[in-house]
Design a protein around this motif. Structure first.
Motif, mmCIF file in Angstrom:
data_model
loop_
_atom_site.group_PDB
_atom_site.id
_atom_site.type_symbol
_atom_site.label_atom_id
_atom_site.label_comp_id
_atom_site.label_asym_id
_atom_site.label_seq_id
_atom_site.Cartn_x
_atom_site.Cartn_y
_atom_site.Cartn_z
ATOM 1 N N UNK A 1 1.009 -1.274 -0.049
ATOM 2 C CA UNK A 1 -0.127 -0.086 -0.149
ATOM 3 C C UNK A 1 0.806 1.333 0.061
ATOM 4 N N UNK A 2 0.535 2.128 -1.027
ATOM 5 C CA UNK A 2 1.137 3.490 -0.939
ATOM 6 C C UNK A 2 0.167 4.401 -0.393
ATOM 7 N N UNK A 3 0.081 4.827 0.802
ATOM 8 C CA UNK A 3 -0.637 5.778 1.446
ATOM 9 C C UNK A 3 -0.713 7.103 0.884
ATOM 10 N N UNK A 4 0.579 7.590 0.384
ATOM 11 C CA UNK A 4 0.753 8.883 -0.016
ATOM 12 C C UNK A 4 0.250 9.002 -1.520
ATOM 13 N N UNK A 5 -0.064 7.867 -2.193
ATOM 14 C CA UNK A 5 -0.604 7.855 -3.613
ATOM 15 C C UNK A 5 -1.940 8.471 -3.372
ATOM 16 N N UNK A 6 -2.680 9.372 -4.645
ATOM 17 C CA UNK A 6 -3.903 9.420 -4.916
ATOM 18 C C UNK A 6 -4.315 8.932 -6.105
ATOM 19 N N UNK A 7 -5.644 8.559 -6.086
ATOM 20 C CA UNK A 7 -6.192 8.144 -7.405
ATOM 21 C C UNK A 7 -7.396 8.625 -7.510
#
Length: 143
Positions: free
Chosen positions: A77-83
């Motif tokens: 999981x990349x918590x800093x990514x936004x989608x």
């Protein structure tokens, strides 16, 4: 087996002439745990293509995340990514519009979702590759 963006993006974005695609088979491979590009939106686009008489098929693999077919995809999981997975958008006069606001879409819109999970899945990748090989063997009458 990289994704063909024309086969994925219209499910997230409603493009003008999105059903005006080449008269050639379209195959979309998807992991059911993908939380970056949701399977439901891709499934919807494939259904619209089929309804328009196109040879479109979506194959789903139970469990894999986004990028399951990229061997060096960093797992987890990349918590800093936004989608924009929760954003309904459409093309309008050459611009991408957020359907809920009627304004041009931006990555600051409230519909943006935090976090994305990715990771290579050997079994799903091998299954997808086998499906592609079988399909190409049949289409091109290969031995």
């Amino acid at each position: 087996m990289p994704h063909t963006f024309r086969s994925i993006l219209p499910a997230i974005l409603k493009f003008v002439d999105e059903l005006d695609v080449a008269d050639a088979p379209i195959r979309e491979f998807h992991g059911t745990a993908d939380d970056t590009t949701l399977a439901a939106t891709c499934r919807d686009y494939v259904t619209r293509l089929k309804d328009a008489g196109k040879d479109a098929v979506m194959i789903e693999y139970r469990g894999p995340y986004h990028g399951f077919d990229i061997p060096d995809a960093r797992p987890g999981l990349n918590k800093s990514a936004q989608t924009p997975r929760n954003c309904q958008r459409r093309e309008e006069n050459g611009k991408i519009v957020n359907v809920s606001t009627g304004k041009p879409f931006t990555y600051a819109d409230a519909c943006m979702a935090p976090g994305e999970t990715s990771g290579y899945d050997k079994a799903a990748t091998e299954a997808a590759q086998a499906t592609v090989k079988k399909f190409l063997t049949e289409v091109f009458h290969l031995n």
